[in-house]
Design a protein around this motif. Structure first.
Motif, PDB file in Angstrom:
ATOM      1  N   PRO A 292      21.396 -13.686   0.274  1.00 52.88           N
ATOM      2  CA  PRO A 292      20.525 -14.869   0.127  1.00 52.88           C
ATOM      3  C   PRO A 292      19.187 -14.695   0.845  1.00 52.88           C
ATOM      4  O   PRO A 292      18.163 -15.218   0.389  1.00 52.88           O
ATOM      5  N   ILE A 293      19.184 -13.944   1.944  1.00 50.69           N
ATOM      6  CA  ILE A 293      17.941 -13.686   2.674  1.00 50.69           C
ATOM      7  C   ILE A 293      17.034 -12.783   1.835  1.00 50.69           C
ATOM      8  O   ILE A 293      15.820 -13.007   1.740  1.00 50.69           O
TER       9      ILE A 293
ATOM     10  N   LYS B 125      24.335   1.593  16.789  1.00 53.42           N
ATOM     11  CA  LYS B 125      25.198   1.483  15.611  1.00 53.42           C
ATOM     12  C   LYS B 125      24.807   0.365  14.663  1.00 53.42           C
ATOM     13  O   LYS B 125      24.778   0.548  13.435  1.00 53.42           O
ATOM     14  N   TYR B 126      24.484  -0.810  15.203  1.00 49.16           N
ATOM     15  CA  TYR B 126      24.225  -1.966  14.349  1.00 49.16           C
ATOM     16  C   TYR B 126      22.736  -2.231  14.136  1.00 49.16           C
ATOM     17  O   TYR B 126      22.371  -3.262  13.587  1.00 49.16           O
ATOM     18  N   MET B 127      21.903  -1.298  14.563  1.00 44.72           N
ATOM     19  CA  MET B 127      20.456  -1.508  14.504  1.00 44.72           C
ATOM     20  C   MET B 127      19.983  -1.807  13.077  1.00 44.72           C
ATOM     21  O   MET B 127      19.299  -2.804  12.839  1.00 44.72           O
ATOM     22  N   PHE B 128      20.329  -0.943  12.121  1.00 44.90           N
ATOM     23  CA  PHE B 128      19.883  -1.149  10.743  1.00 44.90           C
ATOM     24  C   PHE B 128      20.514  -2.391  10.133  1.00 44.90           C
ATOM     25  O   PHE B 128      19.841  -3.162   9.443  1.00 44.90           O
TER      26      PHE B 128
ATOM     27  N   PRO C  74      18.422  -7.645   7.328  1.00 40.53           N
ATOM     28  CA  PRO C  74      18.247  -9.063   6.966  1.00 40.53           C
ATOM     29  C   PRO C  74      17.231  -9.781   7.854  1.00 40.53           C
ATOM     30  O   PRO C  74      16.533 -10.682   7.394  1.00 40.53           O
ATOM     31  N   LEU C  75      17.129  -9.359   9.127  1.00 38.44           N
ATOM     32  CA  LEU C  75      16.232 -10.048  10.047  1.00 38.44           C
ATOM     33  C   LEU C  75      14.769  -9.890   9.633  1.00 38.44           C
ATOM     34  O   LEU C  75      14.016 -10.878   9.593  1.00 38.44           O
ATOM     35  N   HIS C  76      14.354  -8.678   9.293  1.00 33.10           N
ATOM     36  CA  HIS C  76      12.942  -8.494   8.933  1.00 33.10           C
ATOM     37  C   HIS C  76      12.633  -9.169   7.599  1.00 33.10           C
ATOM     38  O   HIS C  76      11.540  -9.710   7.413  1.00 33.10           O
TER      39      HIS C  76
END
Length: 213
Positions: free
Chosen positions: A75-76, A192-195, A200-202
């Protein structure tokens, strides 16, 4: 040739080029310079999805994690790209990576039929759902999987695919192979969770900026 970049360096580079790409697409009226720079991102991420598949301790958890973030991001992604939180015209790239992971899992099975079904599923699912990079992306990842231990062949065949399967500015993705030549095989910092978080954040931040302005 000196190998300059570890996995973390290349993932950060891929994220930066993806950000530039999406700024050009969402905020700058599809600015071509930004879009061309952004063509480097997908092949680098695809390469590390293959690497992650071979290095993960639990492939099923890897697939589940990709599925969860694909669903969260959708949805993002729709909001950032189309201004609506629900748009079935295109699905985010994490679905492409998810289908590719399912394909690679199937390729590790003994049954030839199941291996062929795995490839067919990834191809048809990505095309029917219009995931980012769809057929081109799946074929690229399949090639990286098959030639993982033969870097020169991987570079050769993916370069051919960038030319023959890609269209328009996507052919600029061929330059990602120059960057991958400098990969030293080292992991780097464990982010590990960077990408998974950055993706979705960017898009959310860019979507909000586009909506407000």
């Amino acid at each position: 040739m000196k190998k300059l970049f570890n996995a973390t360096n290349l993932k950060i580079l891929a994220m930066l080029t993806m950000l530039i790409d999406h700024v050009g697409l969402i905020l700058l009226d599809n600015m071509q310079v930004c879009r061309v720079i952004g063509r480097l991102a997908f092949p680098i991420f695809a390469f590390f999805v293959v690497e992650g598949f071979f290095h993960t301790k639990n492939v099923k958890k890897y697939m589940l994690r990709m599925a969860v973030f694909a669903i969260i991001s959708e949805p993002i992604y729709d909001f950032a790209i189309s201004g609506s939180f629900f748009d079935m015209n295109a699905q985010n790239v994490m679905f492409t990576f998810l289908f590719a992971l399912i394909m690679m899992y199937a390729l590790g099975l003994q049954s030839l039929s199941l291996r062929l079904i795995g490839i067919a599923f990834a191809v048809f699912a990505s095309v029917l759902l219009s995931t980012d990079y769809d057929l081109y992306g799946i074929v690229l990842i399949l090639t990286m999987y098959c030639f993982r231990n033969e870097r020169n062949n991987m570079i050769l065949w993916t370069s051919i695919e960038h030319i023959l399967l890609a269209t328009g500015i996507q052919r600029a993705a061929i330059f990602s192979n120059l960057i991958l030549c400098f990969y030293n095989g080292e992991k780097g910092k464990n982010l590990k969770y960077m990408f998974y978080i950055f993706y979705p954040l960017h898009l959310l931040v860019l979507g909000i900026i586009a909506y407000v302005y």
